[in-house]
Scaffold this motif. Sequence first.
Motif, short mmCIF file in Angstrom:
data_model
loop_
_atom_site.label_atom_id
_atom_site.label_comp_id
_atom_site.label_asym_id
_atom_site.label_seq_id
_atom_site.Cartn_x
_atom_site.Cartn_y
_atom_site.Cartn_z
N UNK A 193 0.85 -1.18 0.00
CA UNK A 193 0.00 0.00 0.00
C UNK A 193 0.89 1.24 0.00
N UNK A 194 0.26 2.39 -0.07
CA UNK A 194 1.05 3.62 -0.22
C UNK A 194 0.97 4.50 1.01
N UNK A 195 2.06 5.23 1.23
CA UNK A 195 2.04 6.28 2.24
C UNK A 195 2.39 7.57 1.52
N UNK A 196 1.49 8.53 1.62
CA UNK A 196 1.72 9.81 0.94
C UNK A 196 1.61 10.92 1.96
N UNK A 197 2.61 11.77 1.99
CA UNK A 197 2.56 12.91 2.90
C UNK A 197 2.91 14.18 2.13
N UNK A 198 1.99 15.13 2.15
CA UNK A 198 2.24 16.37 1.43
C UNK A 198 2.36 17.50 2.46
N UNK A 199 3.52 18.15 2.50
CA UNK A 199 3.68 19.23 3.49
C UNK A 199 2.78 20.41 3.19
N UNK A 200 2.62 21.26 4.18
CA UNK A 200 1.70 22.39 4.05
C UNK A 200 2.04 23.26 2.86
N UNK A 201 1.00 23.66 2.15
CA UNK A 201 1.18 24.60 1.04
C UNK A 201 1.75 24.01 -0.23
N UNK A 202 2.11 22.74 -0.23
CA UNK A 202 2.74 22.17 -1.43
C UNK A 202 1.68 21.65 -2.39
N UNK A 203 1.81 21.99 -3.66
CA UNK A 203 0.89 21.51 -4.67
C UNK A 203 1.60 20.47 -5.52
N UNK A 204 1.13 19.26 -5.52
CA UNK A 204 1.74 18.25 -6.38
C UNK A 204 0.93 18.20 -7.66
N UNK A 205 1.46 18.81 -8.69
CA UNK A 205 0.67 18.99 -9.91
C UNK A 205 0.52 17.75 -10.76
N UNK A 206 1.51 16.85 -10.70
CA UNK A 206 1.37 15.63 -11.50
C UNK A 206 0.91 14.50 -10.60
N UNK A 207 0.12 13.60 -11.14
CA UNK A 207 -0.44 12.55 -10.27
C UNK A 207 0.62 11.59 -9.75
N UNK A 208 0.38 11.08 -8.56
CA UNK A 208 1.17 9.99 -8.02
C UNK A 208 0.39 8.72 -8.29
N UNK A 209 1.09 7.69 -8.74
CA UNK A 209 0.34 6.51 -9.14
C UNK A 209 0.77 5.27 -8.40
N UNK A 210 -0.17 4.38 -8.14
CA UNK A 210 0.17 3.09 -7.57
C UNK A 210 -0.53 2.02 -8.39
N UNK A 211 0.14 0.92 -8.53
CA UNK A 211 -0.44 -0.16 -9.32
C UNK A 211 -0.39 -1.45 -8.53
N UNK A 212 -1.49 -2.15 -8.43
CA UNK A 212 -1.54 -3.37 -7.64
C UNK A 212 -1.82 -4.56 -8.53
N UNK A 213 -1.01 -5.58 -8.36
CA UNK A 213 -1.16 -6.74 -9.23
C UNK A 213 -1.17 -8.02 -8.40
N UNK A 214 -2.14 -8.84 -8.61
CA UNK A 214 -2.15 -10.16 -7.98
C UNK A 214 -1.73 -11.15 -9.04
N UNK A 215 -0.78 -12.03 -8.77
CA UNK A 215 -0.37 -13.01 -9.78
C UNK A 215 -0.72 -14.44 -9.38
N UNK A 216 -0.50 -14.77 -8.11
CA UNK A 216 -0.70 -16.16 -7.69
C UNK A 216 -2.18 -16.47 -7.56
N UNK A 217 -2.48 -17.77 -7.68
CA UNK A 217 -3.87 -18.17 -7.46
C UNK A 217 -4.17 -18.15 -5.97
N UNK A 218 -5.42 -18.06 -5.62
CA UNK A 218 -5.85 -18.05 -4.22
C UNK A 218 -5.12 -17.01 -3.38
#
Lengths: 475, 391
Positions: A193-218
């Motif tokens: 999972x992700x941990x995102x911390x944006x300090x006061x007043x900061x604008x993050x103009x481009x998106x931050x992305x996370x991708x989750x993939x399950x490969x194994x069965x069950x």
Amino acid sequence: MGEEKMGDKGKPKASIEMDYSKYGFREEESYDFKSRMGLDEDIIREISAMKKEPPWMTEFRLRAYKTFISKPMPAWGGDLSHIDFNNIYYYVRATEKQGKDWKDLPPEIQRTFDRLGIPEAERKFLGGVGAQYESEVVYHSLREDLAKKGVIFTDMDTALREHSDIVKKYFSTIVPIEDNKFAALNSAVWSGGSFVYIPAGVRVDVPLQAYFRINAANMGQFERTLIIAEPNSYVHYIEGCTAPTYSSNSLHTAVVELIALPGSTIRYTTIQNWASNVYNLVTKRAYAYENATVEWIDGNIGSRLTMKYPSVYLMGKGAKAEVLSVAFAGKGQHQDAGSKVLHFAPYTTSQITSRSVSKDGGRTTYRGLVKVVPGAVGVKSSVTCDALILDEKSASDTIPYMEINEKDVSIGHEASVGRISEEQLFYLMSRGISEAEARTLIVMGFMEPFTKVLPMEYAVELNRLIQLEMEGSVG
Amino acid sequence: MGWMDEKTLRDISQSYKDNEALLEKRLAAFQEFQKLRMPTMNDEEWRYTDMGKIKWDSFHPRNADYRVNIGCRGNVYGKPLREAVEKYPEIIKGYMGKSLGERKDKLAYMASAFWNAGYLIYVPKNTPIDEPVSIEISSSGLTLTNILIVVEPGSSVKVVEDCRSSNGGMNVGLVELFIGDSSKVDYYSFQDFGPSHFDLSLKRAVLGSNAHIDWNFGAFGGSISKAKIETFFEGPGSSAEQRGVFLGSGEQHHDILTNAFHKVPHTTNNITVRGVLLGSSSSIYRGLIRIEKPAQQTNSYLNEHSLMMGEHALANSIPSLEIEANEVKASHGSTTGKVDEEQMFYLMSRGLSRKDAERLIIEGFFNPVIEKIPLDAVRQRIINTIERKMA
């Protein structure tokens, strides 16, 4: 849009190049570690030890496990009767180290994410990327300039080690262990999972992305995400998820907690495209403080059963919630989604828009809550739900709850369910477009409020996914 | 629980001199009653209604002082069940309890088993009735009413139900309405029980082909008033118009359900409900429109509006749709809000006091529903009651 080619019997054949094997492929399992099947206290201690967690987290997990066992399954929502908690791997680690460069990854993982187009997207336009394969985040990067501004974007496990004070302050304060059975499960076995911390007043103009993939069965994937936006900051976080199709079931139970401190804005976009054997049971909740805004943009295309109701608790004056939810349920799918907005402060506003499409026997359900407590004057809320049912095998439900305990408010809700308008079809077909194409166009237009708020690459991808789903559906 | 056993049932039956057939019906209902649990706030339908206030043990069907008058003229038959079962045994046998088999309701079975006031209203074939049939119920103590209305094909009738009480008591009321092919019923329900009375009522209409029902209800009284109105569209071409108003004051709680079950093709339904909450009153409004797979070409609509005027008022509303057919049109809308301050200012600047201005606005709010109520007498009664409560 793909070109139309007439096949043998005059039946139109769409020549869209897309093929579903983009998501449906699977890699051989050669894992670094795979826990034994099922769940008990030993496995939980094992997970915690492998991650080298502080004692308070191990305690937390064990407490959560006890809560998980003691809670009954929910008696509402989708059909959960086929989940066998003993038939799931709760922790699978594909590679021991986390990479900062795609080249560092084991070849099969590289191949996976290459096929999904992640590195390319990152190169082109993302601010940071996290990629989770099974239980662990295998890849993480953050643009240098953002890191310099004090933005933290890392995986949850790393955050627990390197930013323990912030994590400890906020972890599980939005979604407590006791909230529901699946939040308790996630609290016990969470990984990645992700941990995102944006300090006061900061604008993050481009998106931050996370991708989750399950490969194994069950496989069970239990990511835990925590996003903290300090006052007057801005961030857009996007997550995508896929898995190959197996005949046995997989379980995805995530918990996402968002804290939007005064004046900040968090936009959280999800495009869920799990394979049709995945149970997707997620608890997503945000606290929006004074004049803060939280936007949930929630797209549900895949999974066998999704039960997910992104919520916003409006805690301070002037806070805003906006939820845009689209769901597509095809054969054998049930999308039980919606939203909860709780107005705990005056002059807060909320807008929930839900659009859903069901076909081939699929079922979409909108389940939502708008609650206003006494004293929360000047609240304005509007909920609009529209559902399309494309054939006689499919179904749709709308179950909105409104609990209004303050008179000085303005609350509205409207919903409609129906089929594709004959007039619209006629109009398009009279311009030379085939019926199949016309239906696809109309469904894409129906989903437009959602696709138009996505970054372009995602919008294109989503449109392709919808076209794929619509293929072969005439009438 | 207390008196709810077979002995009490037989005592009641005997004291009213029921014949075999009626006793049999009671026992059949009692059997079903036994199978169901008493509802609690853990049950979805009762989540918002405080059952704790109802002390079942303090009531007993023997302690009921009620008067039920049925007034009818013309070829419509309206008599107590003990007489009706002699004249129309087949009707009683064929219809009583028939609508209770699906979506079973424990309180409906309670009324069907333990009723102390039971009536049959029967309209024969091809008989349009002009004069409304009136049912006046005034009660204190525990009244369980079981009213069966059967309208044969090709007929029409208006029924006006008027419920009042002076003392705190309880009314558990069941009305089963069977409307034959191409028949029409206009049902008016006016409830103005005293402020400490409990009213738990279930009305079910089963519609034949091309049958029509016009539901009109006004709920004003009671400490807890549950008005559950369910319409089953069983014949193609059937339709319903449903209108209701409710006004809560003091600490009243209104629990209103208007459910529509579409099972066959080509049916229409339109529900409009408006409510005003004063003081610390509360309401829970549920409106379920359920369209089964075969019910193609259904048009079903619902809209509900609540106006909150009381400082501590609480309005809950859950309009829902369960749609399993695709060639349908179904939609609902619900709003909750307060009196528009601009409208208030406008009226007050014309010299009206705040109270008068409020009253006018509320009348205007209810008007779209009230003006469509076909029967003058009922419409006027509703307007008078609203004025009285607002004073």
